[in-house]
Write a protein that holds these residues in place. Structure first.
Motif, PDB file in Angstrom:
ATOM      1  N   LEU A  35       0.826  -1.203   0.000  1.00  0.00           N
ATOM      2  CA  LEU A  35       0.000   0.000   0.000  1.00  0.00           C
ATOM      3  C   LEU A  35       0.862   1.255   0.000  1.00  0.00           C
ATOM      4  O   LEU A  35       0.466   2.296  -0.503  1.00  0.00           O
ATOM      5  N   TYR A  36       2.023   1.161   0.617  1.00  0.00           N
ATOM      6  CA  TYR A  36       2.961   2.281   0.672  1.00  0.00           C
ATOM      7  C   TYR A  36       4.369   1.726   0.729  1.00  0.00           C
ATOM      8  O   TYR A  36       4.572   0.561   1.036  1.00  0.00           O
ATOM      9  N   CYS A  37       5.353   2.569   0.395  1.00  0.00           N
ATOM     10  CA  CYS A  37       6.748   2.128   0.322  1.00  0.00           C
ATOM     11  C   CYS A  37       7.636   3.105   1.081  1.00  0.00           C
ATOM     12  O   CYS A  37       7.951   4.189   0.580  1.00  0.00           O
ATOM     13  N   VAL A  38       8.021   2.741   2.280  1.00  0.00           N
ATOM     14  CA  VAL A  38       8.868   3.601   3.109  1.00  0.00           C
ATOM     15  C   VAL A  38      10.303   3.490   2.605  1.00  0.00           C
ATOM     16  O   VAL A  38      10.807   2.389   2.395  1.00  0.00           O
ATOM     17  N   PRO A  39      10.973   4.626   2.396  1.00  0.00           N
ATOM     18  CA  PRO A  39      12.362   4.564   1.930  1.00  0.00           C
ATOM     19  C   PRO A  39      13.270   4.014   3.028  1.00  0.00           C
ATOM     20  O   PRO A  39      12.882   3.934   4.187  1.00  0.00           O
ATOM     21  N   SER A  40      14.471   3.655   2.632  1.00  0.00           N
ATOM     22  CA  SER A  40      15.453   3.184   3.606  1.00  0.00           C
ATOM     23  C   SER A  40      16.663   4.108   3.535  1.00  0.00           C
ATOM     24  O   SER A  40      17.227   4.276   2.464  1.00  0.00           O
ATOM     25  N   PRO A  41      17.039   4.743   4.593  1.00  0.00           N
ATOM     26  CA  PRO A  41      16.408   4.679   5.915  1.00  0.00           C
ATOM     27  C   PRO A  41      15.121   5.496   5.929  1.00  0.00           C
ATOM     28  O   PRO A  41      15.001   6.507   5.242  1.00  0.00           O
ATOM     29  N   GLY A  42      14.189   5.017   6.700  1.00  0.00           N
ATOM     30  CA  GLY A  42      12.911   5.699   6.827  1.00  0.00           C
ATOM     31  C   GLY A  42      12.895   6.594   8.047  1.00  0.00           C
ATOM     32  O   GLY A  42      13.875   6.680   8.788  1.00  0.00           O
ATOM     33  N   PRO A  43      11.777   7.247   8.268  1.00  0.00           N
ATOM     34  CA  PRO A  43      11.657   8.093   9.457  1.00  0.00           C
ATOM     35  C   PRO A  43      11.577   7.235  10.721  1.00  0.00           C
ATOM     36  O   PRO A  43      11.253   6.052  10.653  1.00  0.00           O
ATOM     37  N   SER A  44      11.851   7.850  11.845  1.00  0.00           N
ATOM     38  CA  SER A  44      11.706   7.142  13.118  1.00  0.00           C
ATOM     39  C   SER A  44      10.217   6.960  13.416  1.00  0.00           C
ATOM     40  O   SER A  44       9.365   7.598  12.794  1.00  0.00           O
ATOM     41  N   VAL A  45       9.926   6.119  14.375  1.00  0.00           N
ATOM     42  CA  VAL A  45       8.541   5.919  14.787  1.00  0.00           C
ATOM     43  C   VAL A  45       7.967   7.236  15.313  1.00  0.00           C
ATOM     44  O   VAL A  45       6.830   7.593  14.997  1.00  0.00           O
ATOM     45  N   ALA A  46       8.753   7.983  16.082  1.00  0.00           N
ATOM     46  CA  ALA A  46       8.293   9.271  16.610  1.00  0.00           C
ATOM     47  C   ALA A  46       8.002  10.242  15.469  1.00  0.00           C
ATOM     48  O   ALA A  46       6.972  10.927  15.480  1.00  0.00           O
TER      49      ALA A  46
ATOM     50  N   TYR B 117      -2.526   8.261   5.255  1.00  0.00           N
ATOM     51  CA  TYR B 117      -1.331   9.072   5.500  1.00  0.00           C
ATOM     52  C   TYR B 117      -0.102   8.397   4.902  1.00  0.00           C
ATOM     53  O   TYR B 117       0.684   9.031   4.196  1.00  0.00           O
ATOM     54  N   ALA B 118       0.083   7.119   5.190  1.00  0.00           N
ATOM     55  CA  ALA B 118       1.268   6.410   4.721  1.00  0.00           C
ATOM     56  C   ALA B 118       1.313   6.373   3.191  1.00  0.00           C
ATOM     57  O   ALA B 118       2.382   6.541   2.596  1.00  0.00           O
ATOM     58  N   GLN B 119       0.162   6.193   2.553  1.00  0.00           N
ATOM     59  CA  GLN B 119       0.126   6.181   1.093  1.00  0.00           C
ATOM     60  C   GLN B 119       0.486   7.555   0.524  1.00  0.00           C
ATOM     61  O   GLN B 119       1.165   7.647  -0.497  1.00  0.00           O
ATOM     62  N   ALA B 120       0.020   8.607   1.181  1.00  0.00           N
ATOM     63  CA  ALA B 120       0.331   9.965   0.707  1.00  0.00           C
ATOM     64  C   ALA B 120       1.790  10.319   0.964  1.00  0.00           C
ATOM     65  O   ALA B 120       2.441  10.953   0.129  1.00  0.00           O
ATOM     66  N   GLN B 121       2.314   9.918   2.104  1.00  0.00           N
ATOM     67  CA  GLN B 121       3.675  10.271   2.497  1.00  0.00           C
ATOM     68  C   GLN B 121       4.736   9.405   1.820  1.00  0.00           C
ATOM     69  O   GLN B 121       5.824   9.880   1.525  1.00  0.00           O
ATOM     70  N   PHE B 122       4.393   8.143   1.594  1.00  0.00           N
ATOM     71  CA  PHE B 122       5.372   7.184   1.073  1.00  0.00           C
ATOM     72  C   PHE B 122       4.810   6.430  -0.139  1.00  0.00           C
ATOM     73  O   PHE B 122       4.626   5.203  -0.087  1.00  0.00           O
ATOM     74  N   PRO B 123       4.518   7.137  -1.223  1.00  0.00           N
ATOM     75  CA  PRO B 123       3.946   6.436  -2.386  1.00  0.00           C
ATOM     76  C   PRO B 123       4.952   5.455  -2.979  1.00  0.00           C
ATOM     77  O   PRO B 123       6.165   5.672  -2.925  1.00  0.00           O
ATOM     78  N   CYS B 124       4.432   4.383  -3.510  1.00  0.00           N
ATOM     79  CA  CYS B 124       5.287   3.392  -4.164  1.00  0.00           C
ATOM     80  C   CYS B 124       5.589   3.860  -5.581  1.00  0.00           C
ATOM     81  O   CYS B 124       4.772   4.530  -6.209  1.00  0.00           O
ATOM     82  N   PRO B 125       6.760   3.490  -6.076  1.00  0.00           N
ATOM     83  CA  PRO B 125       7.072   3.852  -7.467  1.00  0.00           C
ATOM     84  C   PRO B 125       6.097   3.149  -8.412  1.00  0.00           C
ATOM     85  O   PRO B 125       5.541   2.104  -8.074  1.00  0.00           O
TER      86      PRO B 125
END
Length: 146
Positions: free
Chosen positions: A86-97, A125-133
Motif C-alpha cells: 500500500l505504501y513504500c517507506v524509503p530506507s532509511p525511513g523516518p523514526s517511529v516518533a 497518511y502512509a500512502q500519501a507520504q510514502f507512495p510506491c514507485p
C-alpha cells in the motif's frame, strides 16, 4: 488466512466495528490513550502539542500503534511478494516518533478524514507520504527463433 489475520490485528488495535461506532461518554473524552477509534483520536495522542500528565502514555500509544500497523503491513506485503504494498517507506525511513508526528500533522491538514477509523486514516497518511514507485510492466517475451 489473511482475513483471519486482518480481523485479529484490528482486534489488537481496538478497532472492532462495534467498538469503533460506539459513543464515547464524558468519562472517555479525556482518556484517549486506551480508547482510540478515529483518525482524530489517533492524531490527538500522536500530536506533540498535547501536554499533561498523560503525555507519556499518549506517546507510547501512538508509537505502539504506528509500529504495529507498519509491522502488519510488512507481513502482508513482503519485499518481492505477490501483492503490491500500500505504501513504500524509503530506507532509511523516518523514526517511529517522526511518523507519529507526521501523521498528526497530516490529520490536521485533512480534517475530512477525522471520523474515519484510525487505521484507515493511518494508511491514507502512509500512502500519501510514502507512495510506491509506478509498476513496470513485465518484459514481453519475443517469439522464439527457429
Amino acid at each position: 488466512m489473511r482475513l483471519v489475520a486482518t480481523v485479529a490485528m484490528l482486534g489488537l488495535l481496538g478497532l472492532s466495528t462495534a467498538h469503533a461506532q460506539g459513543p464515547r461518554g464524558p468519562d472517555r473524552d479525556n482518556d484517549l490513550t486506551d480508547h482510540v477509534q478515529t483518525v482524530a483520536d489517533l492524531a490527538a495522542v500522536c500530536d506533540p502539542r498535547v501536554q499533561g500528565m498523560r503525555r507519556y502514555e499518549a506517546i507510547a500509544y501512538c508509537q505502539g500503534f504506528v509500529t504495529a500497523a507498519g509491522q502488519y503491513h510488512a507481513l502482508l506485503h513482503p519485499t518481492g511478494g505477490p501483492v503490491r504494498p500500500l505504501y513504500c517507506v524509503p530506507s532509511p525511513g523516518p523514526s517511529v516518533a517522526e511518523t507519529g508526528i507526521g501523521f498528526a500533522a497530516w490529520a490536521r491538514e485533512n480534517p475530512s478524514y477525522a471520523r474515519e477509523p484510525a487505521l484507515d486514516g493511518f494508511l491514507r497518511y502512509a500512502q500519501a507520504q510514502f507512495p510506491c514507485p509506478p509498476m513496470t510492466p513485465p518484459a514481453r517475451r519475443g517469439r522464439p527463433t527457429r
